[in-house]
Write a protein that holds these residues in place. Structure first.
Motif, short mmCIF file in Angstrom:
data_model
loop_
_atom_site.label_atom_id
_atom_site.label_comp_id
_atom_site.label_asym_id
_atom_site.label_seq_id
_atom_site.Cartn_x
_atom_site.Cartn_y
_atom_site.Cartn_z
N LEU A 581 18.07 30.11 51.13
CA LEU A 581 19.69 29.16 51.21
C LEU A 581 19.95 29.11 49.78
O LEU A 581 21.11 29.17 50.14
CB LEU A 581 18.97 28.09 51.26
N ILE A 582 19.02 28.74 49.11
CA ILE A 582 20.39 28.54 47.79
C ILE A 582 20.83 29.70 47.18
O ILE A 582 21.33 29.22 46.43
CB ILE A 582 18.90 27.47 46.93
N ALA A 583 19.99 30.70 47.38
CA ALA A 583 20.90 32.01 46.43
C ALA A 583 21.56 32.61 47.65
O ALA A 583 22.42 32.99 46.97
CB ALA A 583 19.28 33.01 46.73
N ALA A 584 21.19 32.20 48.50
CA ALA A 584 22.54 32.74 49.27
C ALA A 584 24.06 31.68 49.43
O ALA A 584 24.80 32.90 49.12
CB ALA A 584 22.22 32.44 51.28
N PHE A 585 23.93 30.49 49.16
CA PHE A 585 25.05 30.23 49.00
C PHE A 585 25.02 30.04 47.12
O PHE A 585 26.19 30.01 47.02
CB PHE A 585 24.84 27.92 48.44
N GLY A 586 24.05 30.83 46.34
CA GLY A 586 24.43 31.37 45.10
C GLY A 586 25.39 32.34 45.20
O GLY A 586 26.77 32.47 44.47
N ALA A 587 25.05 33.78 45.68
CA ALA A 587 25.91 34.42 46.21
C ALA A 587 27.19 34.47 46.63
O ALA A 587 28.31 35.30 46.68
CB ALA A 587 24.85 36.05 47.59
N THR A 589 29.02 32.19 46.02
CA THR A 589 29.60 31.60 44.78
C THR A 589 30.19 32.86 44.20
O THR A 589 31.17 32.32 43.72
CB THR A 589 29.02 30.70 44.07
N GLU A 590 29.38 33.79 43.86
CA GLU A 590 29.58 34.77 43.20
C GLU A 590 30.70 35.71 43.71
O GLU A 590 32.05 36.15 43.25
CB GLU A 590 28.51 35.37 42.80
N GLU A 591 31.15 35.81 45.05
CA GLU A 591 31.86 36.80 46.17
C GLU A 591 33.10 36.09 46.00
O GLU A 591 34.19 36.83 45.96
CB GLU A 591 30.85 36.65 47.40
N VAL A 592 33.04 34.70 46.07
CA VAL A 592 34.18 33.87 46.22
C VAL A 592 35.19 33.77 44.98
O VAL A 592 36.16 33.72 44.80
CB VAL A 592 34.05 32.11 47.18
N SER A 593 34.26 34.29 43.86
CA SER A 593 34.56 33.79 42.51
C SER A 593 35.29 35.18 41.65
O SER A 593 35.17 35.47 41.11
CB SER A 593 34.07 33.45 41.48
N SER A 594 34.62 36.50 42.31
CA SER A 594 34.72 37.73 42.21
C SER A 594 35.94 38.27 41.71
O SER A 594 37.12 37.37 42.31
CB SER A 594 34.17 38.35 43.16
N LEU A 595 36.01 38.88 40.63
CA LEU A 595 37.81 40.00 39.96
C LEU A 595 37.04 41.67 40.29
O LEU A 595 35.90 41.38 39.74
CB LEU A 595 37.79 39.22 39.16
N ARG A 596 37.72 42.13 40.30
CA ARG A 596 37.79 43.14 40.25
C ARG A 596 38.78 44.14 39.40
O ARG A 596 39.59 43.80 39.12
CB ARG A 596 38.20 43.64 42.15
N LEU A 597 37.91 45.06 38.85
CA LEU A 597 37.89 45.70 37.67
C LEU A 597 39.31 47.05 38.36
O LEU A 597 39.00 47.95 39.49
CB LEU A 597 37.64 46.78 37.11
N SER A 598 41.15 46.99 37.89
CA SER A 598 41.30 47.37 37.99
C SER A 598 41.66 48.87 37.34
O SER A 598 42.64 49.12 38.00
CB SER A 598 42.70 45.95 37.88
N ARG A 599 41.39 49.06 36.69
CA ARG A 599 41.85 50.12 35.81
C ARG A 599 41.04 50.38 34.31
O ARG A 599 40.51 49.39 34.27
CB ARG A 599 43.00 50.03 34.79
#
Length: 599
Positions: A581-587, A589-599
């Motif tokens: 459960l703690i790992a799920a909330f951590g994941a 957090t990562e997903e919401v904070s994620s940024l995509r490599l554009s070039r």
């Protein structure tokens, strides 16, 4: 015997030419082989340089979601770069954090790196080519750019507070593990608010749910609450015409219906559940006359509301009038079912207390009688739970940028009662919405704004069916069976369903709730859907300590959105224990904070 060789034959002999030609071409062959070896080394170095630059840019971009300090970002980027490039490359590699630039309207974080790559055979190649090709230190370069969205985030935590969350997993109560995991998420996501200039970029709300959702007792006079009793469900279990009238003497009633409203005849006072909470009193005799005494319900309305009828329960339709308004929960005093002592909510004395062998319509008449609330000298019974029965959760915390407010809301959560996932999701959606009931959310088309629901439950929807006249216990959908005189119909939990068989049975109630959960998830994701087709509201779902094969797992997976970083993967987490459960909330957090490599 001697052989005489003619001078002209020597001129035409080729026996030594191969060796001579080999001697002449050997430097060229060696240079080619050396170039091949060095080219392989150079290509490998280029890949390493580019991968290291990409990693550095991504690391700095993620840190950008926490701080915009260029010194910190440069240090993070350089640290990640040389960790991947190798510390031994520092002497011939130059790395640069180039900062944030605006490119075509996007904020772009840039890094660059150059390297004078040493070669094995640079000296040989220079010698053979008479210094025309100098590969002693081959120059290579790379750049990496990441679009830093820097979007504002509005996130609603829709969290199961049902009774089963009080059980233990891994030595801790599930509700306590949930609090820890949710606080870790808020700490990570809201850290940026401490250093952000302008409006705080992250706001979080909390929606605890069990069998119902608490919108807060302070909202009793809010415009989106049915103040005039005009919703078709407002008087569903109350017969105002019975007030003050004897049996068969409704003409003597203290109340009358005017349009969709019920009013007191004497002065036109509008009669509502709110008025009943605030004005019902125990009658006392003073000098032979009965007068109003102490408040019958001094605790007042606890803050829970019923699910809206006519299919509106699974929508964010603006509360304007009639059925679209929200109706305060007021669990009626139920008739005396001595054989259902564990499920009844019989908290007032009425004629059914002594009567027996009455029909269902008679029982409902006792249940709907208003005199027991307003004209009775009898005190409340201790065996029932009163008009706030079924309202056990703490109030919704609207979107806020204050981490302390969110953490305090999480701390107040307690596990009790049934599970109504659909109502939890619907109210999470309303918390994110810019319109009433809660108006803290940004406009649906606001630029650079991400709306997120995080839904966690530890089990299936539940609604207790019974074999009495109501066919269920009281809840957010009222009763499983509703009476109008001698005619009954199924309750409103079927209003928004299409495939569920409408029948006043506990199993059908759950099927209806599952179908509504599926529909409210779809409606929320469609709300404000983006031009690229991505969900208007991003939904993460977590099943915590749920048995394999349970229908709720499939329902939650279907409810979840697809990922930001991997659009082929559902944002659904099956947490079988405390650590997961703690790992799920951590994941999340990562997903919401994620940024995509554009070039």
């Amino acid at each position: 015997m001697r052989t005489r060789v003619k001078p002209l034959s020597l001129w035409h002999s080729r026996h030594g030419n191969v060796a001579m030609l080999f001697g002449l071409t050997l430097p060229v062959l060696a240079a080619g082989m050396a170039a091949a070896v060095d080219l392989s080394t150079i290509y490998g170095a280029e890949r390493n340089l580019q991968q290291s630059a990409d990693t550095a840019a991504l690391a700095a971009a993620k840190e950008y979601s926490q701080t915009q300090n260029p010194v910190v970002l440069a240090n993070v980027a350089e640290g990640y770069f040389f960790h991947n490039a190798g510390a031994d490359t520092r002497s011939f590699t130059q790395f640069s954090y180039d900062g944030i630039q605006v490119v075509a309207g996007d904020r772009v974080l840039k890094v660059s790196a150059t390297r004078q790559q040493p070669t094995w055979f640079g000296d040989l190649l220079a010698f053979v080519t008479n210094e025309k090709v100098d590969w002693r230190n081959f120059p290579i370069a790379s750049t990496s750019e990441v679009i830093v969205e820097n979007r504002s985030v509005e996130l609603a935590l829709v969290l199961d507070n049902s009774g089963s969350m009080g059980s233990s997993v891994g030595g801790s109560r599930k509700i306590d593990t949930l609090k820890v995991a949710a606080k870790d998420l808020t700490a990570a996501l809201m850290k940026v608010n401490d250093t952000a200039s302008g409006n705080p970029p992250v706001k979080i709300g909390v929606v605890p749910f069990s069998g119902s959702v608490n919108v807060g007792p302070a909202n009793i006079n809010a415009s989106w609450i049915d103040q005039l009793g005009e919703s078709p469900i407002h008087h569903e279990n109350f017969d105002w015409e019975s007030w003050g009238a004897g049996k068969g003497k409704k003409k003597d009633s203290f109340a009358e219906k005017v349009g969709d409203q019920w009013r007191r005849k004497a002065d036109g006072q509008v009669l509502t559940r709110q008025w009943l909470f605030e004005n019902a009193r125990v009658k006392v005799k003073v000098k032979g006359k009965e007068i109003a005494g102490a408040l019958r319900f001094p605790e007042g309305w606890a803050g829970c509301v019923e699910a809206r009828p006519n299919g509106l329960a699974i929508t964010d339709t603006a509360p304007a009038r009639g059925a679209s308004l929200f109706v305060p929960m007021f669990a009626p005093d139920e008739y005396d079912w001595s054989w259902f002592s564990s499920s009844e909510n019989d908290y007032l004395i009425d004629e059914s207390t002594t009567a027996r062998n009455y029909s269902n319509p008679q029982a409902i008449d006792f249940q709907r009688d208003m005199n027991k609330y307003l004209e009775s000298p009898e005190p409340n019974l201790s065996r029932g739970k009163g008009p706030n029965f079924g309202c056990t959760t703490t109030p919704i915390t609207p979107l806020t940028a204050e981490r302390a407010t969110v953490d305090a809301a999480l701390d107040r959560m307690t596990p009790e009662e049934l599970t109504n996932i659909q109502e939890g999701i619907a109210w999470g959606w309303r918390v994110l919405s810019p319109g009433q009931p809660f108006t803290e959310g940004a406009a649906k088309d606001a630029a650079d704004n991400l709306k997120v629901l995080v839904v966690m439950t530890d089990g299936n929807n539940t609604y207790t069916g019974l074999s009495n006249a109501n066919r269920s216990r009281w809840g957010a959908y009222g009763y499983g069976q509703v009476w109008n005189g001698n005619i009954n119909k199924t309750g409103r939990m079927f209003d928004a369903t299409a495939r569920t068989i409408k029948s006043s049975q506990g199993s059908r109630y759950v099927e209806a709730m599952d179908e509504m959960t599926e529909k409210v998830c779809s409606n929320a994701k469609d709300d404000g859907r983006l031009p690229d087709g991505s969900d208007g509201i991003l939904i993460f779902t977590i099943a915590f300590d749920v048995d394999d094969g349970s229908d709720i797992k499939k329902l939650l997976e279907g409810c979840a959105s697809y990922g930001l970083r991997d659009p082929t993967t559902k944002l659904y987490y099956d947490a079988k224990n405390k650590d997961q459960l703690i790992a799920a909330f951590g994941a999340i957090t990562e997903e919401v904070s994620s940024l995509r490599l554009s070039r």
